[in-house]
Design a protein around this motif. Structure first.
Motif, PDB file in Angstrom:
ATOM      1  N   LEU A 165       0.820  -1.203   0.000  1.00  0.00           N
ATOM      2  CA  LEU A 165       0.000   0.000   0.000  1.00  0.00           C
ATOM      3  C   LEU A 165       0.861   1.262   0.000  1.00  0.00           C
ATOM      4  O   LEU A 165       0.586   2.210  -0.745  1.00  0.00           O
ATOM      5  N   VAL A 166       1.894   1.276   0.829  1.00  0.00           N
ATOM      6  CA  VAL A 166       2.755   2.454   0.902  1.00  0.00           C
ATOM      7  C   VAL A 166       3.423   2.719  -0.443  1.00  0.00           C
ATOM      8  O   VAL A 166       3.381   3.839  -0.982  1.00  0.00           O
ATOM      9  N   VAL A 167       4.022   1.685  -1.012  1.00  0.00           N
ATOM     10  CA  VAL A 167       4.744   1.853  -2.279  1.00  0.00           C
ATOM     11  C   VAL A 167       3.765   2.072  -3.429  1.00  0.00           C
ATOM     12  O   VAL A 167       3.952   2.968  -4.266  1.00  0.00           O
ATOM     13  N   GLY A 168       2.708   1.269  -3.486  1.00  0.00           N
ATOM     14  CA  GLY A 168       1.760   1.350  -4.594  1.00  0.00           C
ATOM     15  C   GLY A 168       0.987   2.655  -4.625  1.00  0.00           C
ATOM     16  O   GLY A 168       0.807   3.251  -5.703  1.00  0.00           O
ATOM     17  N   ILE A 169       0.518   3.120  -3.469  1.00  0.00           N
ATOM     18  CA  ILE A 169      -0.225   4.383  -3.422  1.00  0.00           C
ATOM     19  C   ILE A 169       0.679   5.548  -3.807  1.00  0.00           C
ATOM     20  O   ILE A 169       0.263   6.467  -4.531  1.00  0.00           O
ATOM     21  N   PHE A 170       1.923   5.527  -3.358  1.00  0.00           N
ATOM     22  CA  PHE A 170       2.854   6.617  -3.691  1.00  0.00           C
ATOM     23  C   PHE A 170       3.083   6.699  -5.194  1.00  0.00           C
ATOM     24  O   PHE A 170       2.884   7.762  -5.814  1.00  0.00           O
ATOM     25  N   PHE A 171       3.477   5.589  -5.817  1.00  0.00           N
ATOM     26  CA  PHE A 171       3.770   5.611  -7.250  1.00  0.00           C
ATOM     27  C   PHE A 171       2.505   5.821  -8.075  1.00  0.00           C
ATOM     28  O   PHE A 171       2.529   6.534  -9.085  1.00  0.00           O
ATOM     29  N   GLY A 172       1.403   5.195  -7.669  1.00  0.00           N
ATOM     30  CA  GLY A 172       0.157   5.368  -8.409  1.00  0.00           C
ATOM     31  C   GLY A 172      -0.364   6.793  -8.346  1.00  0.00           C
ATOM     32  O   GLY A 172      -0.862   7.329  -9.345  1.00  0.00           O
ATOM     33  N   ALA A 173      -0.215   7.429  -7.180  1.00  0.00           N
ATOM     34  CA  ALA A 173      -0.719   8.798  -7.015  1.00  0.00           C
ATOM     35  C   ALA A 173       0.080   9.790  -7.854  1.00  0.00           C
ATOM     36  O   ALA A 173      -0.500  10.636  -8.550  1.00  0.00           O
ATOM     37  N   ILE A 174       1.422   9.694  -7.807  1.00  0.00           N
ATOM     38  CA  ILE A 174       2.217  10.657  -8.574  1.00  0.00           C
ATOM     39  C   ILE A 174       2.094  10.409 -10.071  1.00  0.00           C
ATOM     40  O   ILE A 174       2.119  11.359 -10.869  1.00  0.00           O
ATOM     41  N   ALA A 234      14.072 -14.113  -5.891  1.00  0.00           N
ATOM     42  CA  ALA A 234      15.244 -13.279  -6.161  1.00  0.00           C
ATOM     43  C   ALA A 234      15.468 -12.265  -5.040  1.00  0.00           C
ATOM     44  O   ALA A 234      16.593 -12.078  -4.566  1.00  0.00           O
ATOM     45  N   ILE A 235      14.382 -11.616  -4.598  1.00  0.00           N
ATOM     46  CA  ILE A 235      14.511 -10.623  -3.519  1.00  0.00           C
ATOM     47  C   ILE A 235      14.909 -11.307  -2.218  1.00  0.00           C
ATOM     48  O   ILE A 235      15.734 -10.790  -1.453  1.00  0.00           O
ATOM     49  N   THR A 236      14.325 -12.478  -1.957  1.00  0.00           N
ATOM     50  CA  THR A 236      14.657 -13.215  -0.738  1.00  0.00           C
ATOM     51  C   THR A 236      16.127 -13.607  -0.718  1.00  0.00           C
ATOM     52  O   THR A 236      16.804 -13.490   0.308  1.00  0.00           O
ATOM     53  N   LEU A 237      16.641 -14.079  -1.859  1.00  0.00           N
ATOM     54  CA  LEU A 237      18.051 -14.457  -1.925  1.00  0.00           C
ATOM     55  C   LEU A 237      18.954 -13.236  -1.761  1.00  0.00           C
ATOM     56  O   LEU A 237      20.052 -13.329  -1.198  1.00  0.00           O
ATOM     57  N   ALA A 238      18.485 -12.084  -2.255  1.00  0.00           N
ATOM     58  CA  ALA A 238      19.288 -10.856  -2.121  1.00  0.00           C
ATOM     59  C   ALA A 238      19.309 -10.364  -0.673  1.00  0.00           C
ATOM     60  O   ALA A 238      20.341  -9.904  -0.178  1.00  0.00           O
ATOM     61  N   LEU A 239      18.159 -10.468   0.010  1.00  0.00           N
ATOM     62  CA  LEU A 239      18.072 -10.007   1.393  1.00  0.00           C
ATOM     63  C   LEU A 239      18.558 -11.043   2.391  1.00  0.00           C
ATOM     64  O   LEU A 239      18.917 -10.705   3.516  1.00  0.00           O
ATOM     65  N   GLN A 267      12.773 -10.896   6.218  1.00  0.00           N
ATOM     66  CA  GLN A 267      13.167 -10.778   4.812  1.00  0.00           C
ATOM     67  C   GLN A 267      12.058 -11.278   3.888  1.00  0.00           C
ATOM     68  O   GLN A 267      11.823 -10.705   2.822  1.00  0.00           O
ATOM     69  N   VAL A 268      11.378 -12.334   4.307  1.00  0.00           N
ATOM     70  CA  VAL A 268      10.276 -12.867   3.497  1.00  0.00           C
ATOM     71  C   VAL A 268       9.141 -11.861   3.419  1.00  0.00           C
ATOM     72  O   VAL A 268       8.543 -11.648   2.351  1.00  0.00           O
ATOM     73  N   PHE A 269       8.834 -11.198   4.535  1.00  0.00           N
ATOM     74  CA  PHE A 269       7.753 -10.214   4.549  1.00  0.00           C
ATOM     75  C   PHE A 269       8.047  -9.071   3.578  1.00  0.00           C
ATOM     76  O   PHE A 269       7.185  -8.655   2.799  1.00  0.00           O
ATOM     77  N   VAL A 270       9.274  -8.571   3.631  1.00  0.00           N
ATOM     78  CA  VAL A 270       9.657  -7.466   2.753  1.00  0.00           C
ATOM     79  C   VAL A 270       9.623  -7.911   1.295  1.00  0.00           C
ATOM     80  O   VAL A 270       9.140  -7.178   0.415  1.00  0.00           O
ATOM     81  N   ALA A 271      10.131  -9.107   1.021  1.00  0.00           N
ATOM     82  CA  ALA A 271      10.177  -9.597  -0.354  1.00  0.00           C
ATOM     83  C   ALA A 271       8.776  -9.731  -0.945  1.00  0.00           C
ATOM     84  O   ALA A 271       8.530  -9.332  -2.091  1.00  0.00           O
ATOM     85  N   GLY A 290       6.032  -8.144   0.054  1.00  0.00           N
ATOM     86  CA  GLY A 290       5.437  -6.819  -0.072  1.00  0.00           C
ATOM     87  C   GLY A 290       5.941  -6.061  -1.284  1.00  0.00           C
ATOM     88  O   GLY A 290       5.176  -5.347  -1.952  1.00  0.00           O
ATOM     89  N   LEU A 291       7.231  -6.229  -1.610  1.00  0.00           N
ATOM     90  CA  LEU A 291       7.811  -5.506  -2.738  1.00  0.00           C
ATOM     91  C   LEU A 291       7.383  -6.060  -4.093  1.00  0.00           C
ATOM     92  O   LEU A 291       7.690  -5.461  -5.126  1.00  0.00           O
ATOM     93  N   THR A 292       6.698  -7.177  -4.109  1.00  0.00           N
ATOM     94  CA  THR A 292       6.214  -7.736  -5.376  1.00  0.00           C
ATOM     95  C   THR A 292       4.716  -7.523  -5.579  1.00  0.00           C
ATOM     96  O   THR A 292       4.183  -7.866  -6.629  1.00  0.00           O
ATOM     97  N   MET A 293       4.040  -6.961  -4.587  1.00  0.00           N
ATOM     98  CA  MET A 293       2.584  -6.851  -4.658  1.00  0.00           C
ATOM     99  C   MET A 293       2.089  -5.428  -4.851  1.00  0.00           C
ATOM    100  O   MET A 293       0.884  -5.195  -4.915  1.00  0.00           O
ATOM    101  N   TRP A 294       2.992  -4.459  -4.973  1.00  0.00           N
ATOM    102  CA  TRP A 294       2.554  -3.068  -5.035  1.00  0.00           C
ATOM    103  C   TRP A 294       2.085  -2.653  -6.422  1.00  0.00           C
ATOM    104  O   TRP A 294       1.416  -1.624  -6.571  1.00  0.00           O
ATOM    105  N   VAL A 295       2.417  -3.432  -7.456  1.00  0.00           N
ATOM    106  CA  VAL A 295       2.112  -3.013  -8.827  1.00  0.00           C
ATOM    107  C   VAL A 295       0.601  -2.943  -9.072  1.00  0.00           C
ATOM    108  O   VAL A 295       0.117  -2.022  -9.746  1.00  0.00           O
ATOM    109  N   GLU A 296      -0.150  -3.903  -8.540  1.00  0.00           N
ATOM    110  CA  GLU A 296      -1.605  -3.858  -8.713  1.00  0.00           C
ATOM    111  C   GLU A 296      -2.199  -2.634  -8.028  1.00  0.00           C
ATOM    112  O   GLU A 296      -3.084  -1.968  -8.576  1.00  0.00           O
ATOM    113  N   VAL A 297      -1.706  -2.345  -6.833  1.00  0.00           N
ATOM    114  CA  VAL A 297      -2.184  -1.174  -6.105  1.00  0.00           C
ATOM    115  C   VAL A 297      -1.867   0.098  -6.889  1.00  0.00           C
ATOM    116  O   VAL A 297      -2.705   0.996  -7.011  1.00  0.00           O
TER     117      VAL A 297
END
Length: 368
Positions: free
Chosen positions: A181-190, A220-225, A231-235, A237-244
């Protein structure tokens, strides 16, 4: 229905309370949150991660009862309020037994086995206990334990693992949805508000991320983090913002053409205030529905990661990990080992979807 003098929030709450399934689902979610927070108070196995087990009692059916021989232990490290939220780090030693016999100076017991004729007997001196009185030993150190949902493949209490495991599934849903929500709303709004090159760049980024399979991107994100709980939570979340982002972008592009936005510009309000105070509050209904769906997706992605060994690492219990450990038991005559966490996951996902739909209807200003 009399709407005179009521705010929009009051009207939305009034409409939400009339949705039976939405209210019931919200109560279920709140109840499950309470259970997850106080899991160690409710779980029969209060060891950290509900990880006590004995292979001699593995894969037992619901309602299985066994006699346990407890040994004295220094439980001072388990003192304090924290154990009610983190479990006991130094649990007492206990052994499943078939039968026992107490003599004057020793105790003889037969270790539990499915074949009583093969039971191994052991004799220990009564000095192992704090007393030599037979009645006291039988009362304090020999107890009957019942496993309401049976035991898993490692002889651990399935009910306790299910209660403690709810923490991971609920947490990954909330954290992943919050990040999306944080990432998706920011990019979608601007993108929707400014348009032009900003919109083109955001949509290029969205299309790039959307073109990569979700599970592969999470891996890929999990292996990087690195492997780990957060780390799983962040990974995820960072893949689900595009729909938002896509939904918010469309809503903002439509709402920014309305008269109240034009009036806000005429009054001299800056862009940040117009976006966050006027446009975004009027575009939340579809975002709420997307968030409910993303909650379900986050739990399913975590299950996939657990299956590949990249999710919550043992001995931390999670519903996805429990399904992964016991899915083969479905054809071995003990399907409840995988169905129990699966049904719990189904009910949680369904509850969030019902709440999302109820909130969508309640926040729809066009509906009566």
């Amino acid at each position: 229905m009399d709407k005179t003098g009521k705010s929009l929030t009051g009207l939305a709450l009034q409409k939400f309370r009339k949705n039976f399934w939405g209210v019931l689902s919200l109560v279920f979610i709140v109840l499950l949150l309470f259970i997850s927070i106080f899991a160690y108070l409710l779980a029969p196995d209060k060891t950290q991660n509900a990880n006590w087990g004995d292979l001699s009692i593995h894969s037992k059916s619901p309602g299985f009862t066994v006699t346990m021989l407890h040994f004295p232990a220094d439980l001072s490290s388990n003192a304090g309020f924290a154990k009610y939220f983190t479990g006991e780090t130094n649990p007492e030693l206990k052994i499943p037994i078939l039968k026992y016999q107490v003599s004057k100076d020793s105790l003889t017991y037969f270790e539990y086995t499915d074949e009583p004729s093969l039971a191994v007997s052991k004799t220990i001196p009564l000095s192992e206990f704090k007393t030599t009185d037979k009645a006291t030993i039988e009362k304090e150190y020999i107890r009957t334990q019942r496993f309401l949902l049976g035991t898993d493949s490692q002889g651990r209490d399935l009910l306790s693992r299910l209660l403690v495991g709810s923490r991971v599934s609920i947490a990954i849903g909330f954290v992943a949805v919050f990040i999306s929500l944080v990432v998706g709303i920011f990019f979608g709004a601007i993108a929707g508000y400014y348009g032009g090159k900003t919109d083109a760049f955001v949509m290029w980024l969205v299309n790039i991320i959307w073109s990569i399979p979700t599970l592969l991107l999470v891996i890929a994100i999990t292996l990087a983090l690195g492997k780990g709980f957060w780390q799983v939570f962040v990974a995820v979340g960072l893949t689900m913002w595009v729909e938002v982002a896509r939904v918010v972008r469309g809503q903002v592009m439509s709402i920014k053409q309305m008269q109240f936005v034009t009036a806000a510009r005429a009054l001299g309000y800056n862009n940040r205030r117009i976006i966050f105070n006027h446009i975004l509050p009027n575009s939340m209904a579809p975002v709420i529905v997307i968030s409910a769906a993303n909650f379900a997706s986050a739990i399913l992605v975590e299950s996939g990661l657990s299956f590949l060994g990249l999710g919550a690492q043992p001995p931390i219990p999670s519903w996805g990990g429990m399904i992964k450990d016991h899915y083969n038991y479905i054809i071995l005559g003990k399907p409840y080992l995988a169905l129990a966490p699966g049904i719990a996951m189904l009910l949680l996902v369904l509850a969030f979807m019902m709440v999302g739909n109820a909130l969508r209807d309640a926040l729809d200003v066009k509906s009566e």
